[in-house]
Scaffold this active site. Structure first.
Site, PDB file in Angstrom:
ATOM      1  N   PRO A 187       0.734  -1.152  -0.098  1.00  0.00           N
ATOM      2  CA  PRO A 187       0.038   0.027  -0.051  1.00  0.00           C
ATOM      3  C   PRO A 187       0.839   1.375  -0.087  1.00  0.00           C
ATOM      4  O   PRO A 187       0.362   2.330   0.019  1.00  0.00           O
ATOM      5  CB  PRO A 187      -0.752  -0.042   1.202  1.00  0.00           C
ATOM      6  CG  PRO A 187      -0.083  -0.879   2.008  1.00  0.00           C
ATOM      7  CD  PRO A 187       0.699  -1.699   1.318  1.00  0.00           C
ATOM      8  N   ASP A 197       3.111   1.402 -11.858  1.00  0.00           N
ATOM      9  CA  ASP A 197       1.423   2.093 -11.761  1.00  0.00           C
ATOM     10  C   ASP A 197       1.422   3.439 -10.820  1.00  0.00           C
ATOM     11  O   ASP A 197       2.472   3.554 -10.344  1.00  0.00           O
ATOM     12  CB  ASP A 197       0.533   1.002 -11.228  1.00  0.00           C
ATOM     13  CG  ASP A 197       0.032  -0.017 -11.901  1.00  0.00           C
ATOM     14  OD1 ASP A 197       0.267   0.197 -13.351  1.00  0.00           O
ATOM     15  OD2 ASP A 197      -0.492  -0.916 -11.383  1.00  0.00           O
ATOM     16  N   LYS A 246      -2.700   4.386 -14.122  1.00  0.00           N
ATOM     17  CA  LYS A 246      -4.051   4.483 -14.338  1.00  0.00           C
ATOM     18  C   LYS A 246      -4.698   5.505 -13.380  1.00  0.00           C
ATOM     19  O   LYS A 246      -4.340   5.348 -12.137  1.00  0.00           O
ATOM     20  CB  LYS A 246      -4.977   3.383 -14.408  1.00  0.00           C
ATOM     21  CG  LYS A 246      -4.376   2.437 -15.488  1.00  0.00           C
ATOM     22  CD  LYS A 246      -5.115   1.205 -15.546  1.00  0.00           C
ATOM     23  CE  LYS A 246      -4.860   0.241 -16.955  1.00  0.00           C
ATOM     24  NZ  LYS A 246      -3.386  -0.388 -16.337  1.00  0.00           N
ATOM     25  N   GLY A 303       0.886  -1.410  -7.200  1.00  0.00           N
ATOM     26  CA  GLY A 303       0.451  -1.077  -5.674  1.00  0.00           C
ATOM     27  C   GLY A 303      -0.522  -1.951  -5.238  1.00  0.00           C
ATOM     28  O   GLY A 303      -1.225  -2.898  -5.953  1.00  0.00           O
ATOM     29  N   GLY A 304      -0.089  -2.246  -3.891  1.00  0.00           N
ATOM     30  CA  GLY A 304      -1.156  -3.437  -3.327  1.00  0.00           C
ATOM     31  C   GLY A 304      -0.632  -4.925  -3.600  1.00  0.00           C
ATOM     32  O   GLY A 304       0.502  -5.056  -3.754  1.00  0.00           O
ATOM     33  N   ASP A 305      -1.821  -5.729  -3.977  1.00  0.00           N
ATOM     34  CA  ASP A 305      -1.436  -7.165  -4.564  1.00  0.00           C
ATOM     35  C   ASP A 305      -2.019  -7.290  -6.014  1.00  0.00           C
ATOM     36  O   ASP A 305      -2.879  -6.743  -6.124  1.00  0.00           O
ATOM     37  CB  ASP A 305      -2.172  -8.073  -3.457  1.00  0.00           C
ATOM     38  CG  ASP A 305      -2.032  -9.573  -3.818  1.00  0.00           C
ATOM     39  OD1 ASP A 305      -1.203 -10.180  -3.262  1.00  0.00           O
ATOM     40  OD2 ASP A 305      -2.536  -9.922  -4.874  1.00  0.00           O
ATOM     41  N   THR A 312      -2.447  -6.194   0.669  1.00  0.00           N
ATOM     42  CA  THR A 312      -3.246  -5.404  -0.119  1.00  0.00           C
ATOM     43  C   THR A 312      -3.659  -4.319   0.521  1.00  0.00           C
ATOM     44  O   THR A 312      -3.536  -4.183   1.768  1.00  0.00           O
ATOM     45  CB  THR A 312      -4.534  -6.255  -0.718  1.00  0.00           C
ATOM     46  OG1 THR A 312      -5.336  -5.745  -1.418  1.00  0.00           O
ATOM     47  CG2 THR A 312      -5.118  -6.700   0.660  1.00  0.00           C
ATOM     48  N   ALA A 313      -4.397  -3.191  -0.052  1.00  0.00           N
ATOM     49  CA  ALA A 313      -4.567  -2.027   0.761  1.00  0.00           C
ATOM     50  C   ALA A 313      -5.606  -2.228   1.689  1.00  0.00           C
ATOM     51  O   ALA A 313      -5.463  -1.557   2.685  1.00  0.00           O
ATOM     52  CB  ALA A 313      -5.107  -1.039  -0.467  1.00  0.00           C
ATOM     53  N   MET A 354     -11.116   1.943  -4.656  1.00  0.00           N
ATOM     54  CA  MET A 354     -11.716   2.925  -5.539  1.00  0.00           C
ATOM     55  C   MET A 354     -13.122   3.361  -5.451  1.00  0.00           C
ATOM     56  O   MET A 354     -13.955   3.499  -6.333  1.00  0.00           O
ATOM     57  CB  MET A 354     -11.648   2.124  -6.922  1.00  0.00           C
ATOM     58  CG  MET A 354     -10.167   1.671  -7.436  1.00  0.00           C
ATOM     59  SD  MET A 354     -10.089   0.576  -8.957  1.00  0.00           S
ATOM     60  CE  MET A 354     -10.490  -1.090  -8.298  1.00  0.00           C
ATOM     61  N   GLY A 362      -3.341   5.640   2.547  1.00  0.00           N
ATOM     62  CA  GLY A 362      -2.982   4.812   3.791  1.00  0.00           C
ATOM     63  C   GLY A 362      -1.438   4.289   3.667  1.00  0.00           C
ATOM     64  O   GLY A 362      -1.023   3.964   2.749  1.00  0.00           O
TER      65      GLY A 362
END
Length: 392
Positions: A159, A182, A204, A235-237, A265-266, A318, A347
C-alpha cells in the site's frame, strides 16, 4: 571446580566462557602454553582465535567478523545479510557445481562470460522457486548460443510504506532490467528499484488510462522476448483488483516465464495503519472486498443485499468517486444511516489521513476535506475501534 591447567592438555580447541574474566585468562594462558587454540568470550586480547557470525547457504558461507571489537554489530550485519540472501542460494551454488563439467567443455574465455550471462538471466530465479529443469534448459540454451529468453516478475508493492515490501519483492526489484509501474507505486518504493533499470510509467487514474491494459500485456511480452528481466510493479497485491491475472494469462499464452510476488493489499495495510481491524470477535466475523468503480454507464452493480448486513466489514477499493452512491445504496438496502464508516486517504504513507464517520455523513465530510489521494473505504462496526486502537 578449581581449574587445573592439565585440563586443556588433551584438547584440540578451548573456549573459556565463565563469568570470571581472570579465570578465563588463566585458561587462555594454559591453552597457549600447550599450543591449543583458545577463545575467551568477549575478551579478544588473550584469544588466539575468534568466532565470526555466519550466514549459511551451504555450500556458500558468509562470515562477518569485527575482530572481537563489536560482536553485537557483527550479529546485526549477519541478520541483514540473512534477509538479503535467499535460502535457495545454496541450491544455486550446488546446481552450478553439478554443471561445471558441461561448461568446462567451452573455451576458457567463454566460461566466465557464460556463467555471468546465466546469473543475469531467468535461470537462477527458476532455481529459487524450485524449478531445476527450467534452469537447466536456460543454461543449455546459453551453451548452445541460443538467444536468451527473458522473464517477467509480477510484484505487489503493497500500500505504500517501503517497509511492507517482501524480501522477494525487494530482490527482484533490484535485479530487473526494466520496470513497468503504476500510479499507486510510491516514489519511496521506486527508489529501491535497480538504479540503471529502464522505467516505464503505465499508471491509471479514474477515467484516465495512460496505457490501455491490452498494450501493457503486449509490452510485457515484447520486452521479455528481447531477453530482458521485466518487473511489473503494482500497488497493493497484483491479484486483488490489480488485473494481474490478465497479464500472466497473456504471458502464459506467449510461453514467457513469470513469477508472482504477493503484496500487502490496501485493505489489510491501510486498515492496520488506521487502527481499524478488518475482523473482530465482537463486531465482524467476515470481511468482504469490493470495488466501487462503476461500469461504463456509471452504474454500480454490487450484491447490495449481501453487503448490507451486520456482523461483517466491507472494504471498498476505488470508492472515492462513487462514495455518495455507495452510501445511499447500503442505507437503502438495510444498513442504518448512523452505521460506522471511514475513508482512509494515502494509507500507510506519511500523509495518511483518516475520516471516521457514519454512512450518511461520510460523503459530505470527504467532500469538505477535499480528498484527492488514493483512498479506501471501510464500512462496519470495527470502525468504532479506531478511537482506541489508532497508532498513526
Amino acid at each position: 571446580k578449581t581449574f587445573d591447567p592439565k585440563q586443556v592438555q588433551s584438547c584440540r580447541l578451548v573456549i573459556a566462557a565463565t563469568d570470571d574474566r581472570d579465570l578465563n585468562r588463566q585458561v587462555a594462558a594454559a591453552a597457549d602454553a600447550d599450543n591449543v587454540p583458545v577463545n575467551c568470550v568477549d575478551d579478544p586480547a588473550p584469544s588466539s582465535f575468534i568466532t565470526p557470525s555466519l550466514v549459511e547457504r551451504a555450500p556458500l558461507w558468509v562470515a562477518i567478523s569485527s575482530g572481537g571489537a563489536a560482536p553485537v554489530l557483527a550479529r546485526r550485519l549477519r541478520e541483514r545479510i540473512e534477509a538479503l540472501l535467499p535460502a535457495g542460494y545454496g541450491r544455486l551454488a550446488a546446481f552450478m557445481e553439478r554443471h561445471r563439467p558441461r561448461v568446462k567443455a567451452l573455451a576458457v574465455e567463454q566460461r566466465r562470460a557464460l556463467w555471468e550471462q546465466f546469473l543475469d538471466g531467468p535461470g537462477p530465479e527458476r532455481l529459487l522457486v524450485g524449478d531445476e529443469a527450467a534452469a537447466a534448459i536456460a543454461l543449455e540454451s546459453l551453451i548452445q548460443g541460443e538467444p536468451a529468453c527473458g522473464e517477467v516478475y509480477l510484484v505487489g508493492a503493497g500500500p505504500g510504506d517501503p517497509d511492507l515490501l517482501t524480501f522477494r519483492a525487494l530482490r527482484l526489484m533490484q535485479q530487473a532490467d526494466v520496470v513497468l509501474f503504476d500510479r499507486l507505486v510510491s516514489p519511496a518504493i521506486m527508489e529501491l528499484v535497480r538504479r540503471d533499470a529502464e522505467r516505464v510509467f503505465v499508471g491509471k487514474k479514474r477515467n484516465q488510462h495512460t496505457v490501455p491494459q491490452d498494450e501493457i500485456n503486449e509490452e510485457l511480452v515484447r520486452l521479455a522476448q528481447q531477453g530482458k528481466r521485466v518487473l511489473r510493479l503494482k500497488g497493493g497485491d497484483p491479484f486483488v483488483f490489480g488485473r494481474g491475472g490478465e497479464e500472466i494469462e497473456r504471458l502464459a499464452q506467449a510461453g514467457i516465464p513469470f513469477q508472482v510476488v504477493p503484496g500487502i493489499t490496501a485493505a489489510s495495510g491501510c486498515s492496520a495503519y488506521a487502527g481499524i481491524p478488518l475482523t473482530h470477535r465482537d463486531y465482524a466475523q467476515a470481511c468482504i472486498f469490493v470495488t466501487g468503480h462503476p461500469r461504463a454507464d456509471g452504474q454500480l452493480t454490487l450484491p447490495w443485499e449481501a453487503l448490507a448486513k451486520p456482523g461483517q466489514t466491507i472494504a471498498i477499493y476505488m470508492g472515492l468517486g462513487s462514495l455518495p452512491s455507495l452510501s445511499a445504496k447500503l442505507i437503502e438496502h438495510g444498513l442504518p444511516p448512523d452505521w460506522p464508516a471511514a475513508l482512509i486517504e494515502e494509507g500507510t504513507h506519511v500523509a495518511q489521513r483518516v475520516i471516521a464517520s457514519t454512512l450518511a455523513a461520510l460523503p459530505g465530510e470527504v467532500a469538505a476535506a477535499n480528498v484527492k489521494g488514493a483512498s479506501l473505504v471501510i464500512v462496519g462496526e470495527v470502525v468504532r475501534l479506531r478511537e482506541r486502537l489508532a497508532w498513526r
